[in-house]
Design an enzyme around this catalytic site. Structure first.
Site, PDB file in Angstrom:
ATOM      1  N   GLY A 245       9.072  51.519  63.138  1.00 22.36           N
ATOM      2  CA  GLY A 245       8.200  52.625  63.538  1.00 22.36           C
ATOM      3  C   GLY A 245       8.885  53.545  64.517  1.00 22.36           C
TER       4      GLY A 245
ATOM      5  N   SER B  49      10.126  56.630  64.156  1.00 21.04           N
ATOM      6  CA  SER B  49      10.186  58.063  63.871  1.00 21.04           C
ATOM      7  C   SER B  49       9.297  58.931  64.765  1.00 21.04           C
ATOM      8  CB  SER B  49       9.825  58.322  62.404  1.00 21.04           C
ATOM      9  OG  SER B  49       8.478  57.962  62.152  1.00 21.04           O
TER      10      SER B  49
ATOM     11  N   VAL C 298       7.244  47.339  57.020  1.00 23.49           N
ATOM     12  CA  VAL C 298       7.349  46.021  57.657  1.00 23.49           C
ATOM     13  C   VAL C 298       6.345  45.025  57.088  1.00 23.49           C
ATOM     14  CG1 VAL C 298       8.232  47.005  59.813  1.00 23.49           C
ATOM     15  CG2 VAL C 298       5.765  46.596  59.566  1.00 23.49           C
TER      16      VAL C 298
ATOM     17  N   ASN D 172       8.003  47.588  66.892  1.00 23.67           N
ATOM     18  CA  ASN D 172       7.109  48.605  67.426  1.00 23.67           C
ATOM     19  C   ASN D 172       6.105  49.124  66.393  1.00 23.67           C
ATOM     20  OD1 ASN D 172       6.388  51.065  69.216  1.00 23.67           O
ATOM     21  ND2 ASN D 172       7.238  52.015  67.376  1.00 23.67           N
TER      22      ASN D 172
ATOM     23  N   SER E   3       0.055  45.485  73.501  1.00 24.51           N
ATOM     24  CA  SER E   3      -0.810  46.534  74.053  1.00 24.51           C
ATOM     25  C   SER E   3      -1.726  45.951  75.112  1.00 24.51           C
ATOM     26  CB  SER E   3      -1.661  47.162  72.946  1.00 24.51           C
ATOM     27  OG  SER E   3      -2.666  48.008  73.487  1.00 24.51           O
TER      28      SER E   3
ATOM     29  N   TYR F 147      -7.029  45.485  65.742  1.00 21.86           N
ATOM     30  CA  TYR F 147      -5.866  45.908  66.519  1.00 21.86           C
ATOM     31  C   TYR F 147      -5.654  44.991  67.730  1.00 21.86           C
ATOM     32  CZ  TYR F 147      -2.714  49.155  68.969  1.00 21.86           C
ATOM     33  OH  TYR F 147      -1.641  49.737  69.602  1.00 21.86           O
TER      34      TYR F 147
ATOM     35  N   LYS G  62      -2.456  42.503  68.444  1.00 23.31           N
ATOM     36  CA  LYS G  62      -1.645  42.668  69.641  1.00 23.31           C
ATOM     37  C   LYS G  62      -1.674  41.406  70.516  1.00 23.31           C
ATOM     38  CE  LYS G  62      -0.071  46.816  68.927  1.00 23.31           C
ATOM     39  NZ  LYS G  62       1.377  47.033  68.688  1.00 23.31           N
TER      40      LYS G  62
ATOM     41  N   ILE H 234      -0.941  55.573  76.553  1.00 21.50           N
ATOM     42  CA  ILE H 234       0.262  56.393  76.562  1.00 21.50           C
ATOM     43  C   ILE H 234       0.002  57.689  75.793  1.00 21.50           C
ATOM     44  CG2 ILE H 234       2.710  56.452  75.941  1.00 21.50           C
ATOM     45  CD1 ILE H 234       2.030  54.283  78.014  1.00 21.50           C
TER      46      ILE H 234
END
Length: 249
Positions: free
Chosen positions: A12, A14, A64, A90, A142, A155, A159, A188
């Site tokens: 990840g 990019s 992935v 990531n 996270s 999620y 994590k 972030i």
């Protein structure tokens, strides 16, 4: 901290945090593999920025969540670059929704990419690290994996699972001088947070002692430390980069 001669793969890589990690590690002297799934243009832009700054890198397109594609990619990198010395897991996706309404497909998609993807990439890359008796695996978890978050059960579960994966792999690989650690970002400034309303952003900032959102570069700095020789006696640990939002163990 110098990473001269090291081969890095950032899944990840990019955009967002992954992009910042790629640029930061390349600036430390590493040859950085930029993984992407479909956005080859963004990946090429990251590579162009790396080379413009005098760094070295290469593109590695694969999903992935596809174990066969992962194995093929790692074999190609090993043949062309000599292996992966530093793996940064990531890559991640979101499929938000309340538990009562969450579709099985949304649960599976997030767990397959965010958790199983890290397992599959690590399994494929660690063989070369073990032979060299040096390696770094860094998993991007996270703050919600520690705090939980309404509407993100898939999620947050993935994590949180990364932390258990990290600790278990750290115990298995320590004897081969391969360290496995986590970085746990808080909120972030990325594409994900840019979609939030200003009202929600202000409420989030109110929960952060430093009263501001972090930057991808803040996370990249923590990753760079864990990738370096300076962190050689750290394994199974989590570095929290969240402005004080979470201060637990």
């Amino acid at each position: 901290m110098s990473l001269d001669g090291k081969i890095v793969l950032v899944t990840g890589g990019s955009r967002g945090i992954g992009r910042a990690i790629c640029l930061h590690l390349a600036a430390q002297g590493a040859t950085v593999g930029i993984n992407y799934v479909s956005n080859s243009i963004a990946a090429e832009e990251v590579l162009a920025e790396i080379t413009a700054q005098g760094g070295k890198g290469f593109l590695s397109g694969f999903d992935v969540a596809d174990s066969k594609a992962v194995q093929k990619a790692i074999k190609e990198i090993t043949a062309e670059q000599g292996g992966v010395d530093i793996l940064v897991n990531n890559a991640g996706i979101t499929r938000d929704g309340l538990v009562a309404r969450m579709k099985d497909d949304d649960w599976d998609a997030v767990l397959n990419t965010n958790l199983k993807g890290a397992f599959t990439c690590s399994k494929a890359a660690m063989r070369g690290m073990m032979k060299k008796r040096w390696g770094r695996i860094i998993n991007i978890t996270s703050v919600v994996g520690f705090l939980g978050n309404a509407g993100q059960v898939n999620y947050a579960s993935a994590k949180a699972g990364l932390v258990g994966l990290t600790k278990s792999m750290a115990r298995e690989l320590a004897g081969r001088k391969v360290t496995v650690n986590c970085v746990a970002p808080g909120y972030i400034v990325t594409d994900m947070t840019s979609d939030l309303s200003e009202d929600i952003k202000e409420k989030i900032k109110a929960e952060i002692p430093m009263a501001t959102l972090g930057t991808p570069e803040d996370v990249a700095g923590a990753v760079a430390y864990l990738a370096s020789d300076e962190s050689g006696y750290m394994t199974g640990q989590t570095l929290h980069v969240n402005g004080g939002m979470y201060m637990g163990n």
